[in-house]
Scaffold this motif. Structure first.
Motif, PDB file in Angstrom:
ATOM      1  N   TYR A 467       0.845  -1.187   0.000  1.00 23.97           N
ATOM      2  CA  TYR A 467       0.000   0.000   0.000  1.00 23.97           C
ATOM      3  C   TYR A 467       0.882   1.240   0.000  1.00 23.97           C
ATOM      4  O   TYR A 467       2.069   1.168   0.355  1.00 23.97           O
ATOM      5  N   GLU A 468       0.317   2.354  -0.382  1.00 27.74           N
ATOM      6  CA  GLU A 468       1.040   3.619  -0.357  1.00 27.74           C
ATOM      7  C   GLU A 468       0.715   4.353   0.945  1.00 27.74           C
ATOM      8  O   GLU A 468      -0.465   4.538   1.276  1.00 27.74           O
ATOM      9  N   ASP A 470      -0.008   7.134   3.832  1.00 28.92           N
ATOM     10  CA  ASP A 470      -0.592   8.468   3.835  1.00 28.92           C
ATOM     11  C   ASP A 470       0.377   9.456   4.498  1.00 28.92           C
ATOM     12  O   ASP A 470       1.465   9.078   4.949  1.00 28.92           O
ATOM     13  N   GLU A 471      -0.029  10.719   4.573  1.00 29.43           N
ATOM     14  CA  GLU A 471       0.855  11.758   5.109  1.00 29.43           C
ATOM     15  C   GLU A 471       1.207  11.514   6.566  1.00 29.43           C
ATOM     16  O   GLU A 471       2.307  11.833   7.021  1.00 29.43           O
ATOM     17  N   ARG A 474       3.919   8.905   6.607  1.00 23.93           N
ATOM     18  CA  ARG A 474       5.135   9.510   6.042  1.00 23.93           C
ATOM     19  C   ARG A 474       5.831  10.385   7.090  1.00 23.93           C
ATOM     20  O   ARG A 474       7.061  10.358   7.219  1.00 23.93           O
ATOM     21  N   ARG A 481       8.055  14.397   1.165  1.00 20.38           N
ATOM     22  CA  ARG A 481       6.745  14.381   0.541  1.00 20.38           C
ATOM     23  C   ARG A 481       6.777  13.782  -0.868  1.00 20.38           C
ATOM     24  O   ARG A 481       5.838  13.124  -1.295  1.00 20.38           O
ATOM     25  N   ASP A 482       7.872  14.051  -1.596  1.00 24.92           N
ATOM     26  CA  ASP A 482       7.930  13.630  -3.002  1.00 24.92           C
ATOM     27  C   ASP A 482       8.481  12.215  -3.186  1.00 24.92           C
ATOM     28  O   ASP A 482       8.496  11.707  -4.306  1.00 24.92           O
ATOM     29  N   ARG A 483       8.940  11.607  -2.122  1.00 23.21           N
ATOM     30  CA  ARG A 483       9.538  10.267  -2.246  1.00 23.21           C
ATOM     31  C   ARG A 483       8.435   9.217  -2.385  1.00 23.21           C
ATOM     32  O   ARG A 483       7.553   9.106  -1.531  1.00 23.21           O
ATOM     33  N   LYS A 484       8.506   8.445  -3.454  1.00 25.36           N
ATOM     34  CA  LYS A 484       7.500   7.399  -3.693  1.00 25.36           C
ATOM     35  C   LYS A 484       7.955   6.108  -3.017  1.00 25.36           C
ATOM     36  O   LYS A 484       9.023   5.581  -3.330  1.00 25.36           O
ATOM     37  N   VAL A 485       7.176   5.612  -2.089  1.00 28.50           N
ATOM     38  CA  VAL A 485       7.512   4.376  -1.390  1.00 28.50           C
ATOM     39  C   VAL A 485       6.285   3.475  -1.327  1.00 28.50           C
ATOM     40  O   VAL A 485       5.144   3.941  -1.356  1.00 28.50           O
ATOM     41  N   ILE A 486       6.547   2.177  -1.232  1.00 27.78           N
ATOM     42  CA  ILE A 486       5.502   1.177  -1.039  1.00 27.78           C
ATOM     43  C   ILE A 486       5.779   0.464   0.281  1.00 27.78           C
ATOM     44  O   ILE A 486       6.879  -0.065   0.496  1.00 27.78           O
TER      45      ILE A 486
END
Length: 580
Positions: A467-468, A470-471, A474, A481-486
């Motif tokens: 899943y991605e 949420d804030e 994070r 904020r811009d880092r894409k992680v799973i």
């Protein structure tokens, strides 16, 4: 024939794009050190699951592969192979077509097993490879010999005539309870409770009397799970049976008692530490399971980050000083120190331990127990050990100022001392010792390093769900904020008994006693000041280690938050987000 047949296992895994050549090189280097099979090493390093390795081995051997998790077993096919043969050779009959019987086998090259099954069934055997632990699990679940605990308890209750026993403990007939506890149904039921606990890799069994029943709970991967509610009428016989096995006084129900049982279950030597305690509704019994055949876990497989492993190995290689491992009960402190002792033992080193009690027997190491009833305390035994010309001393726990004083003076006289301490983090160990009235100069000069740790559950590889975040999450993990992680969350399947987790790993912080921390210890500085100094000197905190394991998909945010109390950091991060 498959074109990959007879290729090395590493080549097959690379060809299937399951692993990289760099990971294979790392695994081969580790294999040279441990002398284990390559597949086992790849799983231990976390590069692959057992299923992925098993399927690749089936290609290498040019045999079929069976994932037993997906199998639906036909009782008529199961009846073709006896439970004795299935257990002895670790195989399961999975399908029959005409005169051909397909067997899932841990070793599909076992000609003796195939010949025996062909003789029993008069069928032609087609071997297929299955993961060994799944085969064992399937045998336990589907063969009649692995009797269902729920059905067994109900039948045991009906088989016993318990009408002569009053559950009110003040009026129990002790002789009648003793007679019932020796009856076969009670003996079989207690044995089954223990056997199932060992098979499920439980660390503790809790037998807890309630108003109208008795709850049996297993602690698995650090969590308690209710496995059965037993009729109240069985309570006296069960508790008495356990007390008889551990040689406790069955007539004494007003005072707590402690005992020990040594048994063999499933060809394993198991030690059980027994504790009884009176409660409102009867005696509560807890059994701690110590599997002496479990084998020593090397340091490399205890969840250390590469950097912390290097630091810890440097610390244990020092000729003298004190190394402390801290954490709450059940956080794996003793396991870590046993692995450290195993790492440094040699024919030229005299290693001696004083423990309460000895949990696992270590080959080549001299282990002793304390005995409080005769005055053999940690401090007294430690003084005696120091007259035995030791090089390395392991003190099970520093509980009081007297033990601490002897241990610290041993470190200053040229001995390497390992011990444990109950406190929340690495810097708190210093203030805890100062609160025990250990002289600041002893703390400052003797300690070489402090390791703090917790155990968190590992996500089940068969059902974990991506899943991605949420804030909120994070912010908790300090992610840009811009880092894409799973990330991954727990779901639950048959493999993990619906929990979503299977096994545990550690999260740690390792504090090396540098000059600045020694100065702060002499000044009796606070734990927060020492923590700031340790972080400035490069210490990775438990929160950072936990976050790294969450990002790697090893565990979950919830597990780390639950174990290292990051609520304050979490709220602070949320406030910063709101302000932004």
């Amino acid at each position: 024939m498959n074109t990959l047949y007879k290729k090395p296992l590493g080549d097959i895994l690379i060809a299937r794009r399951l692993i990289t050549s760099e990971q294979i090189d790392e695994a081969l280097a580790e294999q040279k050190r441990t002398h284990k099979k390559l597949g086992e090493t790849l799983v231990a390093l976390g590069f692959l699951t057992e299923e992925q390795v098993t399927e690749a081995i089936s290609v290498q051997l040019d045999v079929g592969y069976v994932n037993l998790q997906d199998c639906k077993f036909d009782p008529q096919i199961l009846s073709l192979v006896s439970e004795t043969v299935a257990r002895m050779y670790k195989l399961m009959p999975v399908a029959k077509s005409g005169g051909k019987l397909t067997l899932a086998m841990a070793n599909p090259l076992d000609v003796e097993a195939m010949d025996l099954v062909q003789f029993e069934t008069k069928c032609r055997v087609e071997p297929a490879l299955g993961t060994e632990w799944r085969i064992v699990e399937a045998i336990e679940r589907h063969y009649g010999g692995a009797e269902d605990l729920h059905d067994f308890v109900e039948r045991a209750a009906s088989d016993l005539d318990l009408s002569t026993i009053e559950v009110d403990e003040s009026s129990e007939d002790i002789d009648e309870v003793k007679r019932q506890s020796h009856r076969a149904p009670v003996i079989r039921m207690v044995n089954m409770l223990l056997t199932q606990a060992v098979r499920k890799k439980a660390s503790d069994v809790h037998i807890e009397p309630r108003r109208n029943n008795v709850d049996v709970r297993y602690r698995i991967d650090g969590e308690l799970h209710l496995v059965k509610s037993i009729p109240k009428s069985l309570q006296p016989a069960i508790s008495s049976r356990v007390k008889i096995m551990s040689e406790l006084d069955i007539s004494e129900r007003r005072l707590p008692q402690d005992g020990r049982i040594s048994v063999r279950l499933d060809a394993k030597s198991i030690d059980l530490r027994v504790s009884t305690s009176p409660t409102l509704y009867g005696e509560r019994v807890v059994l701690r399971i110590l599997d002496r055949t479990g084998g020593m876990i090397p340091l490399e497989h205890l969840g250390f980050s590469p950097r912390d492993l290097e630091i810890f190995k440097m610390l244990v290689s020092q000729p003298h000083g004190i190394i402390l491992v801290t954490g709450p009960t059940g956080s794996g402190k003793t396991t870590t120190l046993y692995a450290a002792l195993n790492e440094i033992k040699s024919e030229n080193t005299n290693i001696m331990t004083v423990e309460d009690p000895v949990e696992y027997e270590l080959d080549g190491i001299n282990q002793t127990n304390v005995h409080h009833r005769i005055g053999l305390t940690f401090a007294n035994q430690l003084r005696a050990i120091l007259r035995q010309d030791p090089d390395v001393v392991f003190v099970g726990e520093i509980r009081d100022a007297e033990t601490a004083d002897v241990a610290f003076r041993a470190a200053l006289t040229g001995h390497l001392v390992f011990s444990t301490l109950h406190c929340n983090d690495a810097p708190s160990a210093i203030t805890r010792l100062l609160d025990m009235d250990v002289e600041p100069f002893l703390v400052s000069s003797a300690i070489t390093g402090v390791l703090a740790q917790r155990l968190v559950r590992v996500l089940c590889p068969d059902c974990k769900e991506p899943y991605e975040p949420d804030e909120r999450v994070r912010a908790m993990l300090d992610l840009d904020r811009d880092r894409k992680v799973i990330l991954y969350r727990a779901v639950g399947c048959n493999n993990c008994d619906g929990t979503g987790y299977k096994g545990r790993t550690s999260i740690r912080e390792t504090m090396v006693m540098g000059d600045e921390i020694r100065r702060l210890a002499l000044m009796k500085a606070s734990a927060s000041e020492m923590r700031q100094a340790a972080v400035k000197c490069g210490m990775a905190t438990m929160k950072a280690d936990g976050s790294a394991k969450v990002l790697a998909g090893i565990t979950t945010v919830e597990e780390v938050q639950r174990k290292i109390f990051v609520e304050v950091d979490f709220l602070d991060s949320g406030a910063r987000l709101k302000a932004a």
